[in-house]
Motif scaffolding. Structure first.
Motif, PDB file in Angstrom:
ATOM      1  N   GLN A  61       0.807  -1.211   0.000  1.00 19.61           N
ATOM      2  CA  GLN A  61       0.000   0.000   0.000  1.00 19.61           C
ATOM      3  C   GLN A  61       0.851   1.277   0.000  1.00 19.61           C
ATOM      4  O   GLN A  61       0.676   2.138  -0.850  1.00 19.61           O
ATOM      5  N   LEU A  62       1.760   1.393   0.960  1.00 24.82           N
ATOM      6  CA  LEU A  62       2.479   2.654   1.159  1.00 24.82           C
ATOM      7  C   LEU A  62       3.657   2.872   0.219  1.00 24.82           C
ATOM      8  O   LEU A  62       4.031   4.011  -0.053  1.00 24.82           O
ATOM      9  N   TYR A  63       4.263   1.768  -0.239  1.00 23.10           N
ATOM     10  CA  TYR A  63       5.506   1.895  -0.998  1.00 23.10           C
ATOM     11  C   TYR A  63       5.379   1.458  -2.452  1.00 23.10           C
ATOM     12  O   TYR A  63       6.319   1.607  -3.220  1.00 23.10           O
ATOM     13  N   TRP A  64       4.222   0.898  -2.840  1.00 25.07           N
ATOM     14  CA  TRP A  64       4.013   0.465  -4.217  1.00 25.07           C
ATOM     15  C   TRP A  64       2.791   1.145  -4.827  1.00 25.07           C
ATOM     16  O   TRP A  64       2.898   1.896  -5.794  1.00 25.07           O
ATOM     17  N   THR A  65       1.620   0.922  -4.245  1.00 24.95           N
ATOM     18  CA  THR A  65       0.374   1.427  -4.829  1.00 24.95           C
ATOM     19  C   THR A  65       0.214   2.935  -4.625  1.00 24.95           C
ATOM     20  O   THR A  65      -0.040   3.665  -5.591  1.00 24.95           O
ATOM     21  N   GLN A  66       0.354   3.397  -3.401  1.00 27.47           N
ATOM     22  CA  GLN A  66       0.137   4.818  -3.106  1.00 27.47           C
ATOM     23  C   GLN A  66       1.069   5.734  -3.896  1.00 27.47           C
ATOM     24  O   GLN A  66       0.605   6.741  -4.448  1.00 27.47           O
ATOM     25  N   PRO A  67       2.367   5.424  -4.021  1.00 28.98           N
ATOM     26  CA  PRO A  67       3.218   6.301  -4.841  1.00 28.98           C
ATOM     27  C   PRO A  67       3.118   6.021  -6.345  1.00 28.98           C
ATOM     28  O   PRO A  67       3.862   6.601  -7.133  1.00 28.98           O
ATOM     29  N   ARG A  68       2.212   5.133  -6.735  1.00 28.50           N
ATOM     30  CA  ARG A  68       1.916   4.819  -8.137  1.00 28.50           C
ATOM     31  C   ARG A  68       3.066   4.119  -8.867  1.00 28.50           C
ATOM     32  O   ARG A  68       3.213   4.249 -10.077  1.00 28.50           O
ATOM     33  N   PRO A  96       9.171   6.960  -0.263  1.00 29.27           N
ATOM     34  CA  PRO A  96       8.776   6.954  -1.679  1.00 29.27           C
ATOM     35  C   PRO A  96       8.925   8.307  -2.357  1.00 29.27           C
ATOM     36  O   PRO A  96       9.289   8.374  -3.530  1.00 29.27           O
ATOM     37  N   GLY A  97       8.678   9.383  -1.646  1.00 27.39           N
ATOM     38  CA  GLY A  97       8.818  10.712  -2.247  1.00 27.39           C
ATOM     39  C   GLY A  97      10.241  11.009  -2.666  1.00 27.39           C
ATOM     40  O   GLY A  97      10.481  11.590  -3.726  1.00 27.39           O
ATOM     41  N   VAL A  98      11.202  10.588  -1.859  1.00 32.90           N
ATOM     42  CA  VAL A  98      12.616  10.782  -2.197  1.00 32.90           C
ATOM     43  C   VAL A  98      12.960   9.964  -3.440  1.00 32.90           C
ATOM     44  O   VAL A  98      13.639  10.449  -4.354  1.00 32.90           O
ATOM     45  N   ALA A  99      12.480   8.727  -3.490  1.00 34.64           N
ATOM     46  CA  ALA A  99      12.755   7.869  -4.644  1.00 34.64           C
ATOM     47  C   ALA A  99      12.188   8.478  -5.924  1.00 34.64           C
ATOM     48  O   ALA A  99      12.869   8.519  -6.962  1.00 34.64           O
ATOM     49  N   VAL A 100      10.960   8.967  -5.872  1.00 36.46           N
ATOM     50  CA  VAL A 100      10.339   9.567  -7.056  1.00 36.46           C
ATOM     51  C   VAL A 100      11.053  10.859  -7.437  1.00 36.46           C
ATOM     52  O   VAL A 100      11.256  11.134  -8.623  1.00 36.46           O
ATOM     53  N   MET A 101      11.489  11.632  -6.456  1.00 32.17           N
ATOM     54  CA  MET A 101      12.246  12.842  -6.757  1.00 32.17           C
ATOM     55  C   MET A 101      13.534  12.489  -7.510  1.00 32.17           C
ATOM     56  O   MET A 101      13.910  13.176  -8.459  1.00 32.17           O
ATOM     57  N   LEU A 111      12.910   1.911  -7.595  1.00 33.03           N
ATOM     58  CA  LEU A 111      12.269   2.971  -6.812  1.00 33.03           C
ATOM     59  C   LEU A 111      11.581   2.402  -5.583  1.00 33.03           C
ATOM     60  O   LEU A 111      11.558   3.045  -4.525  1.00 33.03           O
ATOM     61  N   PHE A 112      11.025   1.207  -5.697  1.00 31.22           N
ATOM     62  CA  PHE A 112      10.395   0.563  -4.551  1.00 31.22           C
ATOM     63  C   PHE A 112      11.426   0.346  -3.444  1.00 31.22           C
ATOM     64  O   PHE A 112      11.212   0.721  -2.292  1.00 31.22           O
ATOM     65  N   ASP A 113      12.553  -0.258  -3.792  1.00 34.41           N
ATOM     66  CA  ASP A 113      13.581  -0.530  -2.787  1.00 34.41           C
ATOM     67  C   ASP A 113      14.122   0.768  -2.191  1.00 34.41           C
ATOM     68  O   ASP A 113      14.291   0.877  -0.978  1.00 34.41           O
ATOM     69  N   THR A 114      14.370   1.754  -3.026  1.00 33.45           N
ATOM     70  CA  THR A 114      14.852   3.044  -2.535  1.00 33.45           C
ATOM     71  C   THR A 114      13.805   3.681  -1.632  1.00 33.45           C
ATOM     72  O   THR A 114      14.128   4.214  -0.566  1.00 33.45           O
ATOM     73  N   GLY A 115      12.544   3.612  -2.038  1.00 34.64           N
ATOM     74  CA  GLY A 115      11.463   4.194  -1.256  1.00 34.64           C
ATOM     75  C   GLY A 115      11.291   3.556   0.102  1.00 34.64           C
ATOM     76  O   GLY A 115      10.983   4.233   1.086  1.00 34.64           O
TER      77      GLY A 115
END
Length: 174
Positions: free
Chosen positions: A55-62, A86-91, A77-81
């Motif tokens: 939920q928090l690290y896969w689905t919610q950050p899309r 997750p916000g840092v990984a996506v950034m 990105l999942f592992d980094t998040g």
């Protein structure tokens, strides 16, 4: 993917240098409580950790949306998040895509808002279309470079993080 994260995170840990406090399967007590776990952290079931990760690290950050374009990028990105948020990984993804767009000739710069939206998905799709498999490899290397640099910055900013730096670089930066 989840098995790999759970193996890296391990079982119950309460390291004195970890600001997150007691964790189990890599899930901090604060995150477990926020997601309905009321028991002792030592007893957190694997299934609960898996549900939280999904939920928090896969689905919610899309990341599920990113995975449709590139499973390796979504997995990275999942592992980094999991480790940095997750916000840092996506950034890191957005910064890398901006740096790789050849001065906006291949796609427009992204706002580094730490969210996977239509523009981020379109930029990743453009990278894969323009640069193919080699572009995906270069993007993964850029993500790992940013991740490694971030770990060193964390250790420089807080001496207690030096306790974790070797493991972060060994097991997180591939």
């Amino acid at each position: 993917m989840l098995d790999g994260v759970l193996a890296r995170e391990g079982g119950f840990v309460d390291h004195p240098d970890d600001r997150g406090g007691a964790t189990n399967w890599g899930i901090t007590e604060a995150v477990a409580r926020a997601n309905g776990w009321a028991g002792a952290m030592r007893e957190l079931p694997r299934e609960v950790a898996v549900a939280i990760y999904r939920q928090l690290y896969w689905t919610q950050p899309r990341l599920d949306q990113l995975a449709r374009l590139s499973w390796p990028v979504a997995e990275e990105l999942f592992d980094t998040g999991v480790n940095m948020g997750p916000g840092v990984a996506v950034m890191m993804l957005q910064r890398s895509l901006n740096a790789l767009n050849r001065q906006q000739r291949d796609w427009p710069d992204l706002v580094t808002d730490r969210r996977v939206g239509a523009a981020t998905l379109a930029a990743l799709a453009a990278l894969l279309r323009v640069r193919g498999a080699e572009g995906e490899t270069v993007l993964l290397r850029a993500l790992n470079a940013l991740q490694g640099a971030r770990y060193i910055e964390l250790a420089e900013a807080r001496a207690a993080n030096e306790s974790f730096l070797h493991g972060w670089l060994m097991h997180r930066v591939a």
